[in-house]
Motif scaffolding. Structure first.
Motif, PDB file in Angstrom:
ATOM      1  N   PRO A 143       0.808  -1.237   0.000  1.00 29.23           N
ATOM      2  CA  PRO A 143       0.000   0.000   0.000  1.00 29.23           C
ATOM      3  C   PRO A 143       0.832   1.274   0.000  1.00 29.23           C
ATOM      4  O   PRO A 143       0.497   2.238  -0.693  1.00 29.23           O
ATOM      5  CB  PRO A 143      -0.819  -0.131   1.285  1.00 29.23           C
ATOM      6  CG  PRO A 143      -0.958  -1.600   1.481  1.00 29.23           C
ATOM      7  CD  PRO A 143       0.337  -2.188   1.014  1.00 29.23           C
ATOM      8  N   MET A 144       1.937   1.299   0.767  1.00 25.42           N
ATOM      9  CA  MET A 144       2.737   2.516   0.848  1.00 25.42           C
ATOM     10  C   MET A 144       3.275   2.920  -0.526  1.00 25.42           C
ATOM     11  O   MET A 144       3.202   4.088  -0.926  1.00 25.42           O
ATOM     12  CB  MET A 144       3.901   2.316   1.824  1.00 25.42           C
ATOM     13  CG  MET A 144       4.780   3.564   1.981  1.00 25.42           C
ATOM     14  SD  MET A 144       6.138   3.342   3.152  1.00 25.42           S
ATOM     15  CE  MET A 144       7.233   2.275   2.221  1.00 25.42           C
ATOM     16  N   TYR A 145       3.794   1.948  -1.262  1.00 26.93           N
ATOM     17  CA  TYR A 145       4.357   2.262  -2.579  1.00 26.93           C
ATOM     18  C   TYR A 145       3.274   2.442  -3.637  1.00 26.93           C
ATOM     19  O   TYR A 145       3.497   3.115  -4.643  1.00 26.93           O
ATOM     20  CB  TYR A 145       5.348   1.178  -2.980  1.00 26.93           C
ATOM     21  CG  TYR A 145       6.569   1.159  -2.104  1.00 26.93           C
ATOM     22  CD1 TYR A 145       7.514   2.176  -2.179  1.00 26.93           C
ATOM     23  CD2 TYR A 145       6.760   0.150  -1.164  1.00 26.93           C
ATOM     24  CE1 TYR A 145       8.632   2.176  -1.371  1.00 26.93           C
ATOM     25  CE2 TYR A 145       7.872   0.149  -0.341  1.00 26.93           C
ATOM     26  CZ  TYR A 145       8.803   1.167  -0.445  1.00 26.93           C
ATOM     27  OH  TYR A 145       9.915   1.181   0.385  1.00 26.93           O
ATOM     28  N   VAL A 156      -3.774  10.360   3.080  1.00 27.09           N
ATOM     29  CA  VAL A 156      -3.953   8.907   2.992  1.00 27.09           C
ATOM     30  C   VAL A 156      -2.653   8.178   3.339  1.00 27.09           C
ATOM     31  O   VAL A 156      -2.662   7.141   4.014  1.00 27.09           O
ATOM     32  CB  VAL A 156      -4.442   8.522   1.575  1.00 27.09           C
ATOM     33  CG1 VAL A 156      -4.405   7.014   1.398  1.00 27.09           C
ATOM     34  CG2 VAL A 156      -5.857   9.040   1.344  1.00 27.09           C
ATOM     35  N   MET A 157      -1.530   8.719   2.879  1.00 29.00           N
ATOM     36  CA  MET A 157      -0.235   8.099   3.181  1.00 29.00           C
ATOM     37  C   MET A 157       0.079   8.171   4.671  1.00 29.00           C
ATOM     38  O   MET A 157       0.714   7.252   5.233  1.00 29.00           O
ATOM     39  CB  MET A 157       0.862   8.782   2.363  1.00 29.00           C
ATOM     40  CG  MET A 157       0.750   8.531   0.866  1.00 29.00           C
ATOM     41  SD  MET A 157       1.898   9.514  -0.131  1.00 29.00           S
ATOM     42  CE  MET A 157       3.437   8.642   0.172  1.00 29.00           C
ATOM     43  N   TYR A 216      -2.510  -4.936   9.587  1.00 29.18           N
ATOM     44  CA  TYR A 216      -2.214  -4.023   8.480  1.00 29.18           C
ATOM     45  C   TYR A 216      -2.750  -4.537   7.150  1.00 29.18           C
ATOM     46  O   TYR A 216      -3.429  -3.816   6.411  1.00 29.18           O
ATOM     47  CB  TYR A 216      -0.699  -3.801   8.396  1.00 29.18           C
ATOM     48  CG  TYR A 216      -0.268  -2.900   7.262  1.00 29.18           C
ATOM     49  CD1 TYR A 216      -0.574  -1.540   7.288  1.00 29.18           C
ATOM     50  CD2 TYR A 216       0.430  -3.406   6.172  1.00 29.18           C
ATOM     51  CE1 TYR A 216      -0.182  -0.702   6.255  1.00 29.18           C
ATOM     52  CE2 TYR A 216       0.825  -2.576   5.136  1.00 29.18           C
ATOM     53  CZ  TYR A 216       0.512  -1.230   5.181  1.00 29.18           C
ATOM     54  OH  TYR A 216       0.891  -0.411   4.145  1.00 29.18           O
ATOM     55  N   THR A 217      -2.449  -5.774   6.829  1.00 26.94           N
ATOM     56  CA  THR A 217      -2.888  -6.311   5.533  1.00 26.94           C
ATOM     57  C   THR A 217      -4.397  -6.468   5.467  1.00 26.94           C
ATOM     58  O   THR A 217      -4.973  -6.440   4.374  1.00 26.94           O
ATOM     59  CB  THR A 217      -2.218  -7.672   5.273  1.00 26.94           C
ATOM     60  OG1 THR A 217      -2.503  -8.568   6.369  1.00 26.94           O
ATOM     61  CG2 THR A 217      -0.718  -7.510   5.126  1.00 26.94           C
ATOM     62  N   VAL A 218      -5.032  -6.646   6.622  1.00 29.70           N
ATOM     63  CA  VAL A 218      -6.495  -6.772   6.636  1.00 29.70           C
ATOM     64  C   VAL A 218      -7.149  -5.416   6.434  1.00 29.70           C
ATOM     65  O   VAL A 218      -8.100  -5.269   5.651  1.00 29.70           O
ATOM     66  CB  VAL A 218      -6.968  -7.412   7.961  1.00 29.70           C
ATOM     67  CG1 VAL A 218      -8.499  -7.461   8.017  1.00 29.70           C
ATOM     68  CG2 VAL A 218      -6.379  -8.810   8.118  1.00 29.70           C
ATOM     69  N   ILE A 219      -6.634  -4.399   7.136  1.00 27.21           N
ATOM     70  CA  ILE A 219      -7.225  -3.057   7.033  1.00 27.21           C
ATOM     71  C   ILE A 219      -6.921  -2.435   5.681  1.00 27.21           C
ATOM     72  O   ILE A 219      -7.819  -1.955   4.979  1.00 27.21           O
ATOM     73  CB  ILE A 219      -6.702  -2.157   8.170  1.00 27.21           C
ATOM     74  CG1 ILE A 219      -7.134  -2.700   9.531  1.00 27.21           C
ATOM     75  CG2 ILE A 219      -7.202  -0.726   7.991  1.00 27.21           C
ATOM     76  CD1 ILE A 219      -6.563  -1.940  10.705  1.00 27.21           C
ATOM     77  N   MET A 220      -5.650  -2.444   5.296  1.00 30.61           N
ATOM     78  CA  MET A 220      -5.243  -1.829   4.023  1.00 30.61           C
ATOM     79  C   MET A 220      -5.363  -2.835   2.890  1.00 30.61           C
ATOM     80  O   MET A 220      -4.391  -3.187   2.212  1.00 30.61           O
ATOM     81  CB  MET A 220      -3.813  -1.288   4.131  1.00 30.61           C
ATOM     82  CG  MET A 220      -3.597  -0.287   5.252  1.00 30.61           C
ATOM     83  SD  MET A 220      -4.671   1.170   5.141  1.00 30.61           S
ATOM     84  CE  MET A 220      -4.038   1.952   3.671  1.00 30.61           C
ATOM     85  N   LEU A 256      -7.830   0.466  -0.695  1.00 28.65           N
ATOM     86  CA  LEU A 256      -6.870   1.285  -1.427  1.00 28.65           C
ATOM     87  C   LEU A 256      -7.537   1.952  -2.630  1.00 28.65           C
ATOM     88  O   LEU A 256      -7.387   3.154  -2.858  1.00 28.65           O
ATOM     89  CB  LEU A 256      -5.684   0.435  -1.894  1.00 28.65           C
ATOM     90  CG  LEU A 256      -4.858  -0.272  -0.816  1.00 28.65           C
ATOM     91  CD1 LEU A 256      -3.668  -0.966  -1.449  1.00 28.65           C
ATOM     92  CD2 LEU A 256      -4.411   0.700   0.253  1.00 28.65           C
ATOM     93  N   GLY A 257      -8.264   1.157  -3.419  1.00 30.54           N
ATOM     94  CA  GLY A 257      -8.955   1.712  -4.575  1.00 30.54           C
ATOM     95  C   GLY A 257     -10.014   2.719  -4.176  1.00 30.54           C
ATOM     96  O   GLY A 257     -10.184   3.746  -4.849  1.00 30.54           O
ATOM     97  N   LEU A 258     -10.706   2.449  -3.075  1.00 25.38           N
ATOM     98  CA  LEU A 258     -11.741   3.371  -2.608  1.00 25.38           C
ATOM     99  C   LEU A 258     -11.150   4.704  -2.168  1.00 25.38           C
ATOM    100  O   LEU A 258     -11.695   5.775  -2.483  1.00 25.38           O
ATOM    101  CB  LEU A 258     -12.514   2.737  -1.452  1.00 25.38           C
ATOM    102  CG  LEU A 258     -13.748   3.494  -0.935  1.00 25.38           C
ATOM    103  CD1 LEU A 258     -14.799   3.602  -2.037  1.00 25.38           C
ATOM    104  CD2 LEU A 258     -14.321   2.798   0.293  1.00 25.38           C
ATOM    105  N   LEU A 259     -10.021   4.664  -1.465  1.00 21.70           N
ATOM    106  CA  LEU A 259      -9.376   5.901  -1.011  1.00 21.70           C
ATOM    107  C   LEU A 259      -8.904   6.746  -2.188  1.00 21.70           C
ATOM    108  O   LEU A 259      -9.085   7.973  -2.204  1.00 21.70           O
ATOM    109  CB  LEU A 259      -8.198   5.570  -0.093  1.00 21.70           C
ATOM    110  CG  LEU A 259      -8.540   5.014   1.296  1.00 21.70           C
ATOM    111  CD1 LEU A 259      -7.275   4.560   2.014  1.00 21.70           C
ATOM    112  CD2 LEU A 259      -9.280   6.057   2.126  1.00 21.70           C
ATOM    113  N   ILE A 260      -8.297   6.098  -3.189  1.00 25.21           N
ATOM    114  CA  ILE A 260      -7.820   6.825  -4.367  1.00 25.21           C
ATOM    115  C   ILE A 260      -8.994   7.403  -5.149  1.00 25.21           C
ATOM    116  O   ILE A 260      -8.985   8.587  -5.544  1.00 25.21           O
ATOM    117  CB  ILE A 260      -6.986   5.904  -5.270  1.00 25.21           C
ATOM    118  CG1 ILE A 260      -5.686   5.515  -4.571  1.00 25.21           C
ATOM    119  CG2 ILE A 260      -6.683   6.580  -6.605  1.00 25.21           C
ATOM    120  CD1 ILE A 260      -4.757   6.669  -4.295  1.00 25.21           C
TER     121      ILE A 260
END
Length: 310
Positions: A58-60, A117-118, A132-136, A141-145
């Motif tokens: 997600p970060m990258y 978001v970052m 982390y992997t469950v939340i993000m 990710l697509g919804l936030l963008i």
């Protein structure tokens, strides 16, 4: 339906940073160099994230979107300035000016949301590492963008559509190197009270919410780090936030600098120079900040460069 203004003004004149013909070639070389470095640096970030499977996180993912936004924001303003210097013709069409206003607001707003978001991503990674992997997840990710881009576009459309009914002077000169909304509003002969109120309200709301979210996220991060027993672990965890913090300070620091300079100085030249600091400089510096402070990114860039045939 074709957009038109009440006075029939077909073009504006961008006065740029200087009218001195001896200085303009120097400015052209400087901004061409900055633009090429911005495009090349951000393209390398996008390629590195796409090329290296270790960076498919997600970060990258957010970083690659930030690089794409930086390319778009720089392309919106710098090439037109370079063309004007080369042709010695500082005009921009009415439609072109409205398009530039809209594009700057879209990509500037999108970058603002991406930084928020970052910060949230870093908060989840440090304060809730097991989840982390469950939340993000990819859906979030697509919804936030998508949500960030949608809000940025709607905000830009509101400001752009509110410009259409305004009447402009017959010889509209913008003391700037691109069509900035605040500068365009100063040229109109109409009452711009509502336009300015909407501009200040929307800017305060969106910037305030994002900046508050960033501050809250890092307060939680600092609280989690202070609870860690190992000093080395504290430094390692906080170092992952160093690049993002540098970009936040650069983006918001230059943005507030432009606001302060426009509020306390009547010099249009100083305001134009200050605007360079948030529309050109951060976009060039972001790739360097993430590349120099991130071993994974350096490793991915080395792989890309090494794969190029000599």
């Amino acid at each position: 339906m074709e957009a038109s203004n009440q006075t029939g003004v077909s073009e504006f004149f961008l006065l740029g940073l200087t009218e001195d013909p001896e200085v303009q070639p120097f400015l052209q070389d400087i901004f061409l160099f900055i633009y090429l470095i911005t495009i090349l640096g951000n393209l390398l970030i996008i390629l590195a994230v796409s090329y290296d499977s270790h960076l498919h996180t997600p970060m990258y993912f957010f970083l690659s979107n930030l690089s794409f936004t930086d390319i778009c924001l720089s392309t919106t303003t710098v090439p037109k300035m370079l063309v004007n210097i080369e042709t010695q013709r500082n005009s921009i069409t009415y439609i072109g000016c409205l398009t530039q206003v809209c594009a700057v607001i879209v990509f500037g707003g999108f970058e603002n949301f991406l930084l928020g978001v970052m910060a949230y991503d870093r908060y989840v990674a440090i304060c809730h590492p097991l989840r982390y992997t469950v939340i993000m997840n990819p859906h979030l990710l697509g919804l936030l963008i998508a949500f960030s881009l949608f809000i940025s576009i709607m905000n830009a459309l509101v400001h752009s559509l509110m410009l259409l009914p305004l009447s402009f002077c017959t010889d509209p000169e913008i003391p700037h190197f691109f069509c900035e909304l605040a500068q365009v509003l100063k040229l109109t002969c109409s009452n711009t009270f509502i336009n300015n109120m909407v501009l200040y309200f929307m800017t305060s709301i969106f910037s305030g919410i994002t900046l508050s979210g960033i501050i809250f996220s890092y307060l939680q991060i600092v609280s989690c780090i202070l609870k860690m027993p190992c000093r080395t672990g504290k430094y390692r965890v906080f170092s992952t936030c160093g690049s993002h913090l540098s970009i936040v300070f650069l983006f918001y620091g230059t943005g507030f600098g432009v606001y302060i300079s426009s509020a306390f100085t009547h010099s249009s030249w100083k305001t134009a120079v200050a605007s360079v600091m948030y529309t050109v400089v951060p976009q060039m510096m972001n790739p360097f900040i993430y590349s120099l402070r991130n071993r994974d990114m350096v490793g991915a860039l080395r792989k890309i460069i090494g794969s190029i045939p000599s």
